[in-house]
Design an enzyme around this catalytic site. Structure first.
Site, PDB file in Angstrom:
ATOM      1  N   HIS A 285       1.047  -1.137   0.271  1.00 46.02           N
ATOM      2  CA  HIS A 285       0.026  -0.002  -0.051  1.00 46.02           C
ATOM      3  C   HIS A 285       0.970   1.459  -0.081  1.00 46.02           C
ATOM      4  CE1 HIS A 285      -3.889   2.407   1.094  1.00 46.02           C
ATOM      5  NE2 HIS A 285      -4.044   1.980   0.015  1.00 46.02           N
TER       6      HIS A 285
ATOM      7  N   HIS B 163      -5.115   5.783  -6.005  1.00 47.08           N
ATOM      8  CA  HIS B 163      -6.110   7.112  -5.053  1.00 47.08           C
ATOM      9  C   HIS B 163      -6.416   8.350  -5.816  1.00 47.08           C
ATOM     10  CE1 HIS B 163      -4.254   5.090  -1.769  1.00 47.08           C
ATOM     11  NE2 HIS B 163      -4.972   4.387  -1.557  1.00 47.08           N
TER      12      HIS B 163
ATOM     13  N   HIS C 242      -7.245  -2.068  -5.615  1.00 47.07           N
ATOM     14  CA  HIS C 242      -7.413  -2.876  -3.884  1.00 47.07           C
ATOM     15  C   HIS C 242      -8.070  -4.328  -3.665  1.00 47.07           C
ATOM     16  CE1 HIS C 242      -7.340   1.644  -2.674  1.00 47.07           C
ATOM     17  NE2 HIS C 242      -6.265   0.699  -1.906  1.00 47.07           N
TER      18      HIS C 242
ATOM     19  N   HIS D 265     -14.881   5.884   1.802  1.00 46.02           N
ATOM     20  CA  HIS D 265     -13.905   5.187   2.566  1.00 46.02           C
ATOM     21  C   HIS D 265     -12.852   5.353   3.352  1.00 46.02           C
ATOM     22  CE1 HIS D 265     -10.122   4.563   0.809  1.00 46.02           C
ATOM     23  NE2 HIS D 265     -10.125   3.281   0.886  1.00 46.02           N
TER      24      HIS D 265
ATOM     25  N   HIS E  43     -10.844   5.259   7.049  1.00 49.21           N
ATOM     26  CA  HIS E  43      -9.674   5.310   7.689  1.00 49.21           C
ATOM     27  C   HIS E  43      -8.974   6.867   8.850  1.00 49.21           C
ATOM     28  CE1 HIS E  43      -7.812   3.196   4.377  1.00 49.21           C
ATOM     29  NE2 HIS E  43      -8.234   3.285   4.343  1.00 49.21           N
TER      30      HIS E  43
ATOM     31  N   PHE F 133      -1.791   6.272   4.322  1.00 52.38           N
ATOM     32  CA  PHE F 133      -2.274   5.338   3.192  1.00 52.38           C
ATOM     33  C   PHE F 133      -0.426   5.066   3.402  1.00 52.38           C
ATOM     34  CE2 PHE F 133      -4.967   7.825   0.874  1.00 52.38           C
ATOM     35  CZ  PHE F 133      -5.677   6.713   1.308  1.00 52.38           C
TER      36      PHE F 133
ATOM     37  N   HIS G 181     -11.260  -2.784   3.251  1.00 54.87           N
ATOM     38  CA  HIS G 181     -11.643  -2.656   2.061  1.00 54.87           C
ATOM     39  C   HIS G 181     -12.045  -4.125   1.620  1.00 54.87           C
ATOM     40  CE1 HIS G 181      -9.431   0.312   0.104  1.00 54.87           C
ATOM     41  NE2 HIS G 181      -9.136   0.622   1.431  1.00 54.87           N
TER      42      HIS G 181
END
Ligand code: C2O
Length: 564
Positions: free
Chosen positions: A165, A187, A196, A310, A314, A331, A344
């Protein structure tokens, strides 16, 4: 291969960027395919590119070719995106992060195998993390325990899986035909969903092989259901392999997740109905692939509703006492928390639900379909995968347990039926967003017929510049008449959408993003489709000090297919 890549690079740059001189700002249209046109005049990105002009005579060395070509700032963003294993370098990390490399170990780029589908077996069924049987929970914990026990340089190890990631999200991979920047990013563009999905596919297979259970399925964090709106119990046992100390200590059960979290000090618990409406607005109500997935890998980024929704998961989960919100809140570190993969898994499930139940459609652009990534499989072989092979999850051998979708009809309610007077109050651009700001945006057309609306969606477009290494959130309200705008919630129909950024690579400080909102249904529900102007209120929530709105306008987007 190199020469075909080179020529597709050059051709793409020609066809994807037509001259813009005929577009007036208010009339710009966004096309679904190669949606780069509106982004073409992105000054900051051009400047960044020019700044690196001295780096621009590049051979495609990583792919073994001797060819070189003159740098074209747009060609550098060529599609399809192909990850070049030899191009992996140090990540761009924010201040305060431990400066560790993220590239996979021992890359042998002569030894890459193209992906082949697994044999057809009964599907691995991914279940909600709060509904696992004791045996399933034990299997999952044991698999993660074994993964943590692998030597660090084993590509299947917990550390290396987390670094995937970091590498893809913090600018480790340079695009073929370029030096940094630009880099491969997953992203703020249309690669978010497929990248993902592939990531989880290999992760799940590795876990299954470690416990010798090929039918092992990764659970999902079912935060779109009231029973799943908290950190699932299996993650909270300090002795378990699924535990991660770097989480927000104020967000442990029974505190509910807040899918509209505003990082306010002293926040308590999320609200079930607000969460359901938030999922409704960002999944069920979304019509076009552009809106749902974001846009092509282009100079100005655009994230879709799936990714935006989403992001809050996080920020809400990460530890606020860490300067970068580790682990989930940044991230580069998110993959170090096992809950990341279950988060995810739910995102991946929402993609499937959008297609299966809400007539959502994937992109069909060749550049999208042929974009490729690299992953190690359960036998530590380096595998090249393409986006086109993951759009349908069933040949990948997994599916999701069929659990209720309580947000299916969670349409937010209208706060007021007062029709506001249509006054002209355009924003003073560029607008530095440091307080609640209201203005109007002209609508090129109003009270369109049903047939017209079916053909073209009305889109509110913002051109936003911000520092992407900062967490950012601001909300967009339409025709808000309900009093204090900071009190608006996703339960209000006027609450159109939130712009949410999770801190990532700081290399290109000011990211220019197009932030678009489908508004036809909202205007109908608010009964304001006869208004000449949109009344817009922007409510900054956090991290907005460096946010600038460079433009705001209405455009009409054609759909290849439109829902009833
Ligand atoms: Cu790559 Cu949840 O982010």
């Amino acid at each position: 291969m190199a020469s075909s890549l080179l020529s597709s690079t050059t051709n793409a740059s020609l066809s994807l960027f037509p001259p813009q001189t005929n577009y007036s700002k208010s009339k710009r249209r966004i096309s679904r395919v190669s949606c780069n046109a509106a982004n073409n005049n992105n000054k900051d990105d051009l400047n960044i590119s020019k700044g690196h002009r001295r780096d621009v005579l590049i051979g495609l060395g990583g792919l073994g070719a001797a060819a070189s070509f003159t740098y074209n700032p747009f060609a550098a963003f060529a599609n399809p995106v192909v990850t070049d294993p030899k191009s992996c370098g140090l990540p761009n990390l924010p201040a305060g992060a431990q400066p560790i490399p993220c590239c996979p170990p021992h890359i042998d780029s002569d030894n890459i195998t193209d992906f082949v589908f697994p044999p057809k077996l009964p599907p691995r069924v991914r279940k909600p993390a709060h509904l696992l049987t004791p045996q399933e929970a034990a299997d999952y914990k044991e698999a993660i325990r074994l993964m943590r026990a692998l030597p660090e340089d084993d590509p299947r190890s917990f550390t290396q899986q987390a670094k995937i990631h970091c590498a893809y999200c913090h600018d480790s991979y340079v695009l073929p035909g370029s030096t940094a920047p630009p880099q491969v990013k997953v992203h703020f563009n249309w690669l978010f969903a497929p990248f993902h999905r592939w990531y989880l596919y290999f992760y799940e297979r590795i876990l299954g092989s470690l416990i010798n259970k090929p039918d092992f399925a990764l659970p999902f964090w079912n935060w779109d259901h009231p029973d799943g709106m908290y950190i699932p119990d299996i993650f909270n046992d300090r002795r378990s392999s699924l535990y991660d100390a770097k989480r927000n200590a104020n967000h442990l059960p029974p505190v509910l997740i807040d899918l509209n979290w505003n990082k306010r000090v002293g926040d308590t618990s999320g609200d079930v109905d607000a969460n359901l409406s938030k999922v409704y607005t960002n999944i069920a109500a979304v019509k076009a692939p552009d809106s749902f997935f974001g846009k092509s890998f282009t100079p100005a980024a655009a994230m879709g509703t799936l990714e935006g929704l989403h992001n809050t998961g996080h920020s809400w989960t990460g530890d606020p006492t860490d300067p970068n919100g580790e682990d989930m809140g940044s991230f580069y570190s998110a993959g170090r928390d096992p809950i990341f993969y279950c988060h995810h898994s739910n995102v991946d499930r929402l993609w499937k639900i959008w297609k299966d139940k809400f007539e959502g459609e994937d992109f069909t652009d060749d550049d999208y379909l042929n974009t490729s990534f690299l992953f190690y499989n359960e036998n530590s072989e380096l595998i090249r995968v393409k986006v086109k092979d993951c759009l349908d999850s069933s040949p990948l051998g997994y599916t999701y347990a069929d659990v209720p979708i309580p947000w299916e009809n969670a349409v937010p309610t209208t706060t007021t039926s007062v029709v506001p007077a249509s006054t002209d109050n355009p924003p003073k651009l560029p607008l530095l967003l440091n307080s609640v700001t209201s203005f109007t945006v002209k609508r090129p057309s109003k009270s369109r017929s049903k047939a017209e609306k079916k053909k073209k969606e009305e889109i509110l477009v913002f051109e936003v510049a911000f520092d992407k290494s900062k967490d950012v959130k601001f909300d967009v309200l339409l025709f808000w008449k309900g009093g204090d705008p900071t009190k608006a919630t996703p339960k209000n129909r006027e609450f159109a959408r939130s712009f949410v950024n999770v801190s990532h690579a700081p290399s290109r400080k000011d990211l220019n993003a197009n932030f678009t909102i489908e508004i036809s249904d909202i205007l109908d529900d608010l009964k304001v489709d006869d208004q000449d102007n949109l009344q817009v209120t922007l409510v900054p929530q956090y991290g907005v000090a460096p946010v600038t709105i460079n433009n705001a306008y209405v455009s009409y987007q054609e759909h290849h297919k439109f829902r009833k």
